[in-house]
Design an enzyme around this catalytic site. Sequence first.
Site, short mmCIF file in Angstrom:
data_model
loop_
_atom_site.label_atom_id
_atom_site.label_comp_id
_atom_site.label_asym_id
_atom_site.label_seq_id
_atom_site.Cartn_x
_atom_site.Cartn_y
_atom_site.Cartn_z
CE LYS A 87 101.33 14.25 68.44
NZ LYS A 87 102.08 13.15 69.06
O1 G3P Z 1 103.28 12.89 73.72
C1 G3P Z 1 104.52 13.49 73.46
C2 G3P Z 1 105.60 12.56 73.81
O2 G3P Z 1 105.72 11.53 72.88
C3 G3P Z 1 106.88 13.19 74.12
O3 G3P Z 1 107.28 12.57 75.27
O4 G3P Z 1 108.85 11.83 76.94
O5 G3P Z 1 109.63 12.29 74.57
O6 G3P Z 1 109.00 14.16 76.08
P1 G3P Z 1 108.78 12.71 75.73
#
Ligand code: G3P
Length: 218
Positions: free
Chosen positions: A87
């Site tokens: 990634k």
């Molecule tokens: O897949 C990306 C994720 O981990 C971010 O999610 O909820 O932190 O915006 P969030």
Amino acid sequence: MKFFIDTANLNEILEAQELGVLDGVTTNPSLMAKEGISGKDKVFSHYKSICNIVDDNVSAEVIATEYQDIIREGEELAEIDEKIVVKVPMIKDGVRAIKYFSEREIRTNCTLVFSAGQALLAAKAGATYMSPFIGRLDDVTYDGLKLIEQIRIIYDNYGYPTQILAASIRHTIHLIKSAEIGADVATCPLNVITGLLKHPLTDIGLEKFLADHRKVNS
Ligand code: G3P
């Protein structure tokens, strides 16, 4: 549509895997920190543990932001297991590194994508997956799902094989709308995946079926 689980928690990964609908896992440094995983050895061994649970597609994020360092770190991550997808953040050196990895058949997931232009760059560099963050766009009053629609059109116009991985999904509607639009993959927390199970009419219907069965079988 592929389902990935967005967590570094082994119990949650196991639960999703046992449900039989899991195609992979995405992690990031914040999710690793949430599990208290620190230090290269522990981080690498945690990735290995994740790989031992799932069939494929374990996104492991580089911390480096300079080209040579991203290459070194990405190659080390890819060595952990053949299920690893490296990634890489959507930055200039990241795009260069994605090109390098794609030429060597190392799979990549280009992360932190917030615009169609960035998605186009990721595809041109040969990213395997490209992750637009829907929820974080919604947080700043931009419609994250609109971005997925825009990228779907662009990728289809040119037949780019890069897969759209809808990320930062916060609820089931994000997931269902992403499926309608044609995102190739959705990565979500466990509660969003299990949230798809829920419908009150299913619960009411099952209760009635079982009650009727009991009436004639007791
Ligand atoms: O897949 C990306 C994720 O981990 C971010 O999610 O909820 O932190 O915006 P969030």
